[in-house]
Design a protein around this motif. Sequence first.
Motif, mmCIF file in Angstrom:
data_model
loop_
_atom_site.group_PDB
_atom_site.id
_atom_site.type_symbol
_atom_site.label_atom_id
_atom_site.label_comp_id
_atom_site.label_asym_id
_atom_site.label_seq_id
_atom_site.Cartn_x
_atom_site.Cartn_y
_atom_site.Cartn_z
ATOM 1 N N GLU A 57 -2.201 -1.354 6.835
ATOM 2 C CA GLU A 57 -3.538 -0.849 6.464
ATOM 3 C C GLU A 57 -4.399 -1.912 5.790
ATOM 4 O OE1 GLU A 57 -4.576 3.152 4.970
ATOM 5 O OE2 GLU A 57 -2.405 3.316 4.660
ATOM 6 N N TYR A 58 -3.866 -2.530 4.756
ATOM 7 C CA TYR A 58 -4.675 -3.491 4.001
ATOM 8 C C TYR A 58 -5.107 -4.688 4.853
ATOM 9 C CZ TYR A 58 -6.184 -6.840 0.513
ATOM 10 O OH TYR A 58 -6.915 -7.760 -0.186
ATOM 11 N N PRO A 59 -4.187 -5.336 5.592
ATOM 12 C CA PRO A 59 -4.650 -6.442 6.454
ATOM 13 C C PRO A 59 -5.696 -5.996 7.468
ATOM 14 C CG PRO A 59 -2.267 -6.512 6.222
ATOM 15 C CD PRO A 59 -2.717 -5.216 5.625
ATOM 16 N N ARG A 62 -10.306 1.577 10.100
ATOM 17 C CA ARG A 62 -9.653 2.354 9.051
ATOM 18 C C ARG A 62 -8.475 3.153 9.600
ATOM 19 N NH1 ARG A 62 -6.932 4.151 5.912
ATOM 20 N NH2 ARG A 62 -7.305 5.544 4.149
ATOM 21 N N LEU A 75 -3.885 5.769 -2.883
ATOM 22 C CA LEU A 75 -4.079 4.492 -2.199
ATOM 23 C C LEU A 75 -3.306 4.443 -0.890
ATOM 24 C CD1 LEU A 75 -5.293 1.573 -2.450
ATOM 25 C CD2 LEU A 75 -3.104 0.915 -3.464
ATOM 26 N N VAL A 76 -2.113 5.010 -0.868
ATOM 27 C CA VAL A 76 -1.257 4.953 0.327
ATOM 28 C C VAL A 76 -1.228 6.294 1.050
ATOM 29 C CG1 VAL A 76 0.151 3.164 -0.729
ATOM 30 C CG2 VAL A 76 0.856 5.551 -0.942
ATOM 31 N N SER A 117 -1.105 6.335 5.005
ATOM 32 C CA SER A 117 0.222 5.947 5.502
ATOM 33 C C SER A 117 1.243 7.055 5.258
ATOM 34 C CB SER A 117 0.690 4.656 4.828
ATOM 35 O OG SER A 117 0.028 3.524 5.361
ATOM 36 N N SER A 168 -7.875 -3.654 7.073
ATOM 37 C CA SER A 168 -9.143 -3.397 6.383
ATOM 38 C C SER A 168 -9.967 -4.667 6.204
ATOM 39 C CB SER A 168 -8.877 -2.753 5.019
ATOM 40 O OG SER A 168 -8.282 -3.691 4.123
ATOM 41 N N LEU A 169 -9.299 -5.813 6.202
ATOM 42 C CA LEU A 169 -10.031 -7.082 6.045
ATOM 43 C C LEU A 169 -10.925 -7.367 7.248
ATOM 44 C CD1 LEU A 169 -7.177 -9.310 4.556
ATOM 45 C CD2 LEU A 169 -8.954 -8.031 3.337
ATOM 46 N N ASP A 222 -9.642 9.421 -5.202
ATOM 47 C CA ASP A 222 -8.302 8.870 -4.945
ATOM 48 C C ASP A 222 -7.227 9.835 -5.415
ATOM 49 O OD1 ASP A 222 -9.221 6.567 -3.769
ATOM 50 O OD2 ASP A 222 -9.196 5.388 -5.614
ATOM 51 N N TYR A 265 1.135 0.533 3.936
ATOM 52 C CA TYR A 265 -0.216 0.205 3.460
ATOM 53 C C TYR A 265 -0.395 -1.301 3.356
ATOM 54 C CZ TYR A 265 -4.229 -0.431 0.448
ATOM 55 O OH TYR A 265 -5.431 -0.870 -0.066
ATOM 56 N N TRP A 266 0.537 -1.988 2.696
ATOM 57 C CA TRP A 266 0.355 -3.414 2.451
ATOM 58 C C TRP A 266 0.599 -4.278 3.688
ATOM 59 C CZ3 TRP A 266 -2.438 -4.622 -1.425
ATOM 60 C CH2 TRP A 266 -2.435 -3.830 -2.576
#
Length: 410
Positions: free
Chosen positions: A384-386, A114, A332-333, A336, A388-389, A31, A380-381
């Motif tokens: 990307e994050y949604p 991804r 993490l981001v 993006s 990834s679910l 990371d 990201y939030w």
Amino acid sequence: MAGHPPGRRRGGGRPMSGEAAPARGRAGAIDGFRGLAALSTVAFHVWQQYFRYDARGSHPPVDNPVLGAVFSLEVIDLFFVLSAYLLTLSYARAAIDGRSTRPARLFLFRRAIRILPLYVLAVLVVWASRNPTLPGNWRDLVEHLTFTHVFDQQRIFYTLGPTWSLSLEVLFYLALVALGPLAVRVCRPLRRRRSRVAVCAAGCAFLFAAPLAWIAVAHYGFGVPHTDWVVYFGPQARFGGFAAGMGLAVATVALGDRGRLGPRTALLVAVLALAGLFALSLDSGPENFTFTFYHPIAAALWTVLLLGTLHVRRRTVWQTLLTSRWPAAVGLVSYSLFIWHEPVMLQLHRAGLLPTDQAGFPLALLVTFLVTLPVAAASYWLVEYPASLLGRLKDHRGRPREFYPEPATR
């Protein structure tokens, strides 16, 4: 309690926390690498915007060769090496040690969720903003959505300029799902572990050498200029970075836990690799040898750096830096940040929020960072994050996962 090796459960089960530490440190260091590489990518593209050429030669925005080498260091090869290393590990373990692998459809599904949601959204938004009337540059849109813009000399840097590298990533995914299972099948009949390692290592060496030969023939044999992007940015020239990462995966699996580097050796290896990367960036003037073969050499040095960072017994000072809070947060981001930094920078420039003279480079760099980092975090939030679910829709065998309602409680 006596008689059991320290750090292991009775009966030879999973490693306890003492041996799990390297794995946690390795994930954190990865990371951190992503975060530093993403920041370096932003700095590199701002540097490019303020670099000037005229009849008297080139004029970098910072008249200091040391700082110039730092800002102009290209880290795209690190992304290639790191990606190939992580994605090849399971195939290397299967080929060398007989482990199981994920189905190709699951691998491609997870790669798709991804990269595709954010990428497609960004392409559509940026393309639409630059093509307000239809049909616009429809060929550019089609090529970006199909990851084929890397083969177009004119449009390779259109819409989202840095994403030519994503075209190579997608091609690597397709190559890996073909080459990985092939390596497993070839190695399966071999009884000796050494022979299986040799087969995998030879394959990686060939994949690294082939682009070297292509570059040498193109430049020295046919005199193709470095600005022929299709020749020098296509997979035939850049696959060496992925091959280096595949070789790193084979090397770490072959060495195993017993081959992990001690802290002093690992730190020395990392320092030498960083020094080599700095010297390469400092010396890569136009038309010299290091400029022509910059990316294969850089990929080899990044591979050495990753080996000295990830395959260690105990945490080093370098690993501690990578696993600190802010590199990991940027890591993490990082995807993006990679996607949005160029359009954000260009929009800031059009709005007159960036200085136009070369002396304003430090301020432009600061403003770009201050704006792109929050944009990347929001991206990201929100995207990307949604997305990834969606990975939870399939189990470890690639089959649709069945979800059951929670039992009612009184």
